[in-house]
Design an enzyme around this catalytic site. Sequence first.
Site, PDB file in Angstrom:
ATOM      1  N   SER A   1       0.794  -1.234   0.000  1.00 30.59           N
ATOM      2  CA  SER A   1       0.000   0.000   0.000  1.00 30.59           C
ATOM      3  C   SER A   1       0.823   1.279   0.000  1.00 30.59           C
ATOM      4  CB  SER A   1      -0.956   0.003   1.195  1.00 30.59           C
ATOM      5  OG  SER A   1      -2.055  -0.851   0.945  1.00 30.59           O
TER       6      SER A   1
ATOM      7  N   LYS B   1       3.124   6.608   4.858  1.00 33.35           N
ATOM      8  CA  LYS B   1       2.177   5.574   4.432  1.00 33.35           C
ATOM      9  C   LYS B   1       2.740   4.213   4.773  1.00 33.35           C
ATOM     10  CE  LYS B   1      -1.540   3.995   2.685  1.00 33.35           C
ATOM     11  NZ  LYS B   1      -1.403   2.934   3.724  1.00 33.35           N
ATOM     12  N   THR B   2       1.895   3.393   5.374  1.00 34.91           N
ATOM     13  CA  THR B   2       2.259   2.009   5.676  1.00 34.91           C
ATOM     14  C   THR B   2       1.935   1.108   4.491  1.00 34.91           C
ATOM     15  OG1 THR B   2       0.085   1.594   6.627  1.00 34.91           O
ATOM     16  CG2 THR B   2       1.828   2.301   8.136  1.00 34.91           C
ATOM     17  N   GLY B   3       2.444  -0.111   4.551  1.00 36.81           N
ATOM     18  CA  GLY B   3       2.105  -1.115   3.547  1.00 36.81           C
ATOM     19  C   GLY B   3       2.425  -2.492   4.077  1.00 36.81           C
TER      20      GLY B   3
END
Length: 268
Positions: free
Chosen positions: A52, A200-202
């Site tokens: 993501s 932003k994480t993923g």
Amino acid sequence: MRRRRLAALVALLALNAQAANAALDCTLVTDASTGRVVHQSGDCTTRVTPASTYKLALSLMGFDTGYLHDAHTPTLDYRPGDPDWGGDAWRQPTDPARWIKLSVVWYSQRITHALGAERIAQYTRAFGYGNADLAGDPGKGNGLDRAWIGSSLKISPVEQATFLRKLVNRQLPVSGYALDMTSRLSLLEERPAGWEMHGKTGMAYPRDAAGVSDEAHAYGWFVGWALKDGRTLVFVRMRQDEEVQKVSAGVRLRGELLGDWRRLSSED
């Protein structure tokens, strides 16, 4: 003597095997203006799925083309059959702000399908985003749905940092509005040591040829940039788990990096 040499050789081979099988774990912090490395540890050159974190690139594309209008437009409805592994939160009407905050996969898919494969590929190549391979799973023709989720698209932490430096320095081929909105949507509430944080994480699982997920070896990311007193630092943390975890890899890395930010930013 021979026994000692043999024992040393066996130990060396064991260490090499252990290193070859070790999970990936990288932390990279660079100065956005100069590119100077402020902190680097681990393997930061191996390409893996962006998961993501690719939403930052999709946000730029969406706002640049006008498919995304502002933080709350368009608001789209969940459809039966859309990915809902994020639970009930993913089944709610979603706008760009909610999409980024809750990492709603089906909203990403609406963007990719609206823009089309050729346009998405053009942007991804222009961004210099990893291998820019949006084919998806072999023979599945699902690139618009999951190329960035444990599939064909791969990027290294070093390449992530380069992309982020271009983003914050406004050097990507998109409108100023697209850059401004992506920055706005990625703003975090946390301000460790007074830094303004964007990130932003993923998280995604590796999968075998049959499409079966390996949930013990999830890839996690937390990427973004931080601003304070005229300084802008770009950060990337990526890790591959070695066993099943209760908390998402991306969420764990986010907490770790924010908690360790004073040291990583060289303030101590």
